[in-house]
Motif scaffolding. Structure first.
Motif, mmCIF file in Angstrom:
data_model
loop_
_atom_site.group_PDB
_atom_site.id
_atom_site.type_symbol
_atom_site.label_atom_id
_atom_site.label_comp_id
_atom_site.label_asym_id
_atom_site.label_seq_id
_atom_site.Cartn_x
_atom_site.Cartn_y
_atom_site.Cartn_z
ATOM 1 N N MET A 295 -10.753 4.005 12.862
ATOM 2 C CA MET A 295 -10.793 3.560 11.503
ATOM 3 C C MET A 295 -10.297 1.785 11.569
ATOM 4 O O MET A 295 -9.573 1.471 12.236
ATOM 5 N N ARG A 296 -11.383 1.330 11.115
ATOM 6 C CA ARG A 296 -11.268 -0.221 11.224
ATOM 7 C C ARG A 296 -10.387 -0.768 10.104
ATOM 8 O O ARG A 296 -10.075 0.010 9.226
ATOM 9 N N TYR A 297 -9.906 -1.961 10.608
ATOM 10 C CA TYR A 297 -8.790 -2.467 9.938
ATOM 11 C C TYR A 297 -9.349 -3.303 8.592
ATOM 12 O O TYR A 297 -9.630 -4.369 8.782
ATOM 13 N N ARG A 298 -9.405 -2.699 7.532
ATOM 14 C CA ARG A 298 -9.837 -3.682 6.232
ATOM 15 C C ARG A 298 -9.561 -2.641 5.151
ATOM 16 O O ARG A 298 -9.148 -1.613 5.339
ATOM 17 N N SER A 299 -9.511 -3.388 4.059
ATOM 18 C CA SER A 299 -9.021 -2.499 2.762
ATOM 19 C C SER A 299 -9.763 -1.363 2.414
ATOM 20 O O SER A 299 -11.303 -1.509 2.721
ATOM 21 N N ILE A 300 -9.097 -0.223 2.188
ATOM 22 C CA ILE A 300 -10.042 1.046 2.053
ATOM 23 C C ILE A 300 -9.517 1.514 0.710
ATOM 24 O O ILE A 300 -8.087 1.526 0.444
ATOM 25 N N THR A 301 -10.056 2.360 -0.016
ATOM 26 C CA THR A 301 -9.584 3.445 -1.037
ATOM 27 C C THR A 301 -8.996 4.830 -0.500
ATOM 28 O O THR A 301 -10.126 5.185 0.404
ATOM 29 N N LEU A 302 -8.243 5.208 -0.930
ATOM 30 C CA LEU A 302 -7.872 6.588 -0.310
ATOM 31 C C LEU A 302 -8.753 7.623 -0.971
ATOM 32 O O LEU A 302 -9.401 7.523 -1.998
ATOM 33 N N ASN A 303 -8.816 8.826 0.005
ATOM 34 C CA ASN A 303 -9.480 10.014 -0.712
ATOM 35 C C ASN A 303 -8.768 10.671 -1.802
ATOM 36 O O ASN A 303 -7.360 10.669 -1.659
ATOM 37 N N ASP A 304 -9.379 11.452 -2.501
ATOM 38 C CA ASP A 304 -8.680 12.807 -3.418
ATOM 39 C C ASP A 304 -8.001 11.743 -4.393
ATOM 40 O O ASP A 304 -6.685 12.224 -4.717
ATOM 41 N N ASN A 305 -8.482 10.890 -4.881
ATOM 42 C CA ASN A 305 -7.849 10.107 -5.986
ATOM 43 C C ASN A 305 -8.040 10.860 -7.243
ATOM 44 O O ASN A 305 -9.041 10.581 -8.028
ATOM 45 N N LYS A 306 -7.131 11.601 -7.582
ATOM 46 C CA LYS A 306 -7.114 12.486 -9.033
ATOM 47 C C LYS A 306 -6.790 11.596 -10.201
ATOM 48 O O LYS A 306 -7.504 12.038 -11.305
ATOM 49 N N ILE A 307 -6.064 10.766 -10.335
ATOM 50 C CA ILE A 307 -5.609 9.917 -11.614
ATOM 51 C C ILE A 307 -5.880 8.615 -11.285
ATOM 52 O O ILE A 307 -6.770 8.242 -11.868
ATOM 53 N N GLU A 308 -5.060 7.915 -10.699
ATOM 54 C CA GLU A 308 -5.141 6.432 -10.300
ATOM 55 C C GLU A 308 -5.872 6.256 -8.816
ATOM 56 O O GLU A 308 -5.468 6.894 -7.929
ATOM 57 N N ARG A 309 -6.460 5.201 -8.571
ATOM 58 C CA ARG A 309 -7.027 4.874 -7.289
ATOM 59 C C ARG A 309 -5.823 4.157 -6.629
ATOM 60 O O ARG A 309 -5.535 3.278 -6.758
ATOM 61 N N SER B 266 -4.823 2.696 -2.714
ATOM 62 C CA SER B 266 -5.644 2.231 -1.850
ATOM 63 C C SER B 266 -4.671 1.398 -0.939
ATOM 64 O O SER B 266 -3.501 1.003 -1.122
ATOM 65 N N PHE B 267 -5.359 1.198 0.376
ATOM 66 C CA PHE B 267 -4.720 0.223 1.430
ATOM 67 C C PHE B 267 -5.171 -1.076 1.201
ATOM 68 O O PHE B 267 -6.577 -1.108 1.289
ATOM 69 N N VAL B 268 -4.585 -2.038 0.951
ATOM 70 C CA VAL B 268 -5.202 -3.526 0.774
ATOM 71 C C VAL B 268 -4.780 -4.500 1.814
ATOM 72 O O VAL B 268 -3.404 -4.484 2.005
ATOM 73 N N LYS B 269 -5.718 -4.906 2.374
ATOM 74 C CA LYS B 269 -5.392 -5.775 3.733
ATOM 75 C C LYS B 269 -4.783 -7.215 3.049
ATOM 76 O O LYS B 269 -5.688 -7.600 2.197
ATOM 77 N N TYR B 270 -3.795 -7.849 3.317
ATOM 78 C CA TYR B 270 -3.353 -9.286 2.934
ATOM 79 C C TYR B 270 -4.291 -10.248 3.171
ATOM 80 O O TYR B 270 -4.929 -10.535 4.199
ATOM 81 N N ASN B 271 -4.212 -11.001 1.926
ATOM 82 C CA ASN B 271 -4.835 -12.299 2.013
ATOM 83 C C ASN B 271 -4.009 -13.063 1.031
ATOM 84 O O ASN B 271 -3.236 -12.528 0.230
ATOM 85 N N ALA B 272 -4.315 -14.488 0.751
ATOM 86 C CA ALA B 272 -3.492 -15.272 0.024
ATOM 87 C C ALA B 272 -3.644 -14.791 -1.521
ATOM 88 O O ALA B 272 -2.456 -15.235 -2.034
ATOM 89 N N GLU B 273 -4.466 -14.317 -2.119
ATOM 90 C CA GLU B 273 -4.381 -14.049 -3.374
ATOM 91 C C GLU B 273 -3.448 -12.963 -3.867
ATOM 92 O O GLU B 273 -3.282 -12.779 -4.829
ATOM 93 N N GLU C 57 -5.820 -1.644 -9.439
ATOM 94 C CA GLU C 57 -6.042 -2.915 -9.006
ATOM 95 C C GLU C 57 -4.992 -4.046 -8.911
ATOM 96 O O GLU C 57 -4.941 -5.122 -8.243
ATOM 97 N N LYS C 58 -3.949 -3.742 -9.677
ATOM 98 C CA LYS C 58 -2.785 -4.629 -9.799
ATOM 99 C C LYS C 58 -1.483 -4.089 -10.055
ATOM 100 O O LYS C 58 -0.520 -4.776 -10.335
ATOM 101 N N LYS C 59 -1.252 -3.161 -9.198
ATOM 102 C CA LYS C 59 0.105 -2.419 -9.067
ATOM 103 C C LYS C 59 0.248 -2.083 -7.647
ATOM 104 O O LYS C 59 0.060 -1.221 -6.912
ATOM 105 N N CYS C 60 1.420 -3.105 -7.038
ATOM 106 C CA CYS C 60 1.594 -2.737 -5.585
ATOM 107 C C CYS C 60 2.779 -1.821 -5.514
ATOM 108 O O CYS C 60 3.748 -2.116 -6.177
#
Length: 492
Positions: free
Chosen positions: A1-15, A17-24, A65-68
């Motif tokens: 598994m490469r170290y980069r942002s990914i969306t998890l599988n089996d997203n039934k309602i909300e997406r 995801s694992f988000v790799k940190y950057n300044a934004e 996309e906007k809820k940690c």
């Protein structure tokens, strides 16, 4: 598994995801620091310390996309056999604990697939949940000592993925080598998962799917199945489908329409296969189901069931309808290759326009060699029995005695069938019942020869199979049947 942002599988309602940190994502990082400073620190620093190929990874967990909603650290055990994760959720972002645990399940399922080489997944869940909240059948709780403090860890097996994907990917790799050695080319396409399973975060991954550069180890991240289409030779075309669940389908069709086409399906984690052949010219088909427990062969009018544990076999054969009559045969053969039971139904069929083809009556011949029983009855459409043995001559009675006193062989049954038909027809004329058409062929021997033809056909095509595990299954299947024949003790 490469170290980069990914969306998890089996997203039934909300997406999720694992988000790799950057300044934004700086504002989200502050939320994580309030929750757990050490975990937030690893989220911030890991991207600058570790490369894309590192086993050590740390992410923010996002819903949409906007809820940690939390953070995770991923590593491996000292012996590299297990995946170790530490995670914590921002509980205020959830309506209840069930929502948290549902995403925990989703994370574990995704990581289990992506890190299929790991035998177990060890989870250090930093949220304050009681053991009653966690599914004890999936997650096994235990205490361990880390840095002079007790840590509650949950572990769950990754056996399912660990058993499927190494074998599946090896089968794909070796099949590819075989096809290249045969100087074949093909188109690779994918049947992708639901669109909810990926979005902009997976853009780089999806580009790799599109241009064919995705690594083999990641090929099932977002694909349900991989298709290799149009593997063409001069006379035929092959297609292969590799499914995420370990199921593989192989088809071969002749370019000259009307010749034999066949297909195989099998699972990389189990012995056996399903085979189907269609001969369009003869309007005939053959199917073989081979597994750990036994073998089933089925053609248009023949079915053979072999039990590997008992080594017993049952042969069922139904002849075509000729002159409004047909024969249905059942043979029961023991592990010594001896015929224990023989059931033959001589069937008459109705010829009226409304009920054409329906069975009108049955002459039921029953031979049970172990009990020295041989009976012949007429059974009407309404279920009435008429014993024909009571109506035969002394000479004909000797025929029944011969069957019971001798070794019951295929040849003897065929001969008996031919001789018993006149007895039935004489009774039919006396009782105004339908007659049975004479049999010129050797019914029983033909049925058994069809079984051997099926084995011979598999032997013929084995060399044109590019899939190594399927080929080994075919070799095992052929060898078992050859061994069975070499142990035959009764002549046929």
């Amino acid at each position: 598994m490469r170290y980069r942002s990914i969306t998890l599988n089996d997203n039934k309602i909300e997406r999720i995801s694992f988000v790799k940190y950057n300044a934004e994502y700086k504002d989200y990082l502050e939320e994580l620091k309030e929750m757990n400073y050490e975990l937030a620190d690893s989220v911030e620093k890991c991207p600058t310390i570790y490369s894309e190929l590192s086993d050590h990874q740390s992410y923010m967990i996002f819903s949409g996309e906007k809820k940690c909603i939390g953070a995770i650290y991923i590593g491996t055990s000292t012996d590299e056999k297990n995946l170790e994760i530490q995670l914590q959720f921002i509980e205020e972002k959830f309506e209840n604990k069930e929502g948290v645990l549902a995403i925990l399940d989703q994370i574990v399922a995704t990581l289990g697939l992506y890190c299929f080489d790991k035998e177990n997944i060890e989870i250090q869940l930093l949220n304050n949940f009681s053991s009653d909240d966690i599914d004890k059948y999936t997650y096994h709780r235990y205490q361990q000592q880390r840095l002079s403090e007790n840590v509650t860890t949950y572990t769950t097996t990754n056996r399912h993925n660990n058993s499927i994907f190494p074998k599946l990917l090896e089968e794909m790799s070796e099949t590819e080598q075989n096809l290249i050695r045969w100087k074949q080319c093909w188109w690779q396409t994918f049947e992708m998962c639901d669109l909810k399973d990926y979005y902009l975060l997976d853009q780089q991954l999806m580009q790799e799917y599109g241009n064919g550069t995705i690594p083999l180890a990641e090929i099932f991240y977002k694909a349900e199945s991989v298709l290799w289409n149009d593997i063409n030779s001069i006379k035929s075309k092959r297609n292969i489908i590799f499914e995420r669940n370990g199921q593989i389908h192989f088809t071969k069709s002749q370019k000259d329409f009307g010749k034999n086409n066949y297909e195989f399906s099998y699972n990389i984690t189990r012995d056996g296969f399903h085979f189907k052949k269609v001969d369009w010219r003869k309007n005939a088909s053959l199917e073989i189901d081979e597994n750990y427990f036994g073998t089933k062969m089925k053609s248009d009018n023949l079915e053979v069931n072999y039990n590997k544990a008992t080594k017993n076999k049952k042969i069922q054969y139904i002849s075509p309808v000729v002159n409004n009559s047909s024969i249905s045969l059942e043979l029961y053969i023991n592990d010594q290759d001896e015929i224990e039971k023989c059931y033959v139904d001589f069937r008459t069929h109705r010829n009226s326009r409304k009920n054409k083809g329906k069975i009108n009556g049955i002459y039921a011949l029953r031979i049970v060699s172990e009990n020295n029983i041989c009976t012949l009855n007429f059974i009407s459409r309404k279920g009435k029995y008429s014993n024909l043995v009571n109506k035969i001559s002394e000479q004909e009675e000797q025929l029944f005695t011969t069957v019971l006193n001798g070794n019951l062989t295929f040849e003897l049954i065929d001969e008996f069938i031919k001789k018993v038909i006149p007895i039935m027809n004489r009774n039919a004329l006396t009782e105004s019942k339908p007659v049975i058409a004479s049999v010129n062929e050797t019914v029983v021997i033909n049925a058994c020869e069809m079984e051997q033809e099926a084995i011979h056909y598999v032997k013929q095509i084995k060399g044109e199979i590019p899939l190594p595990y399927l080929q080994r299954n075919l070799e095992r299947f052929i060898e078992e049947y050859q061994t069975e024949k070499s142990n035959t003790k009764v002549k046929r």
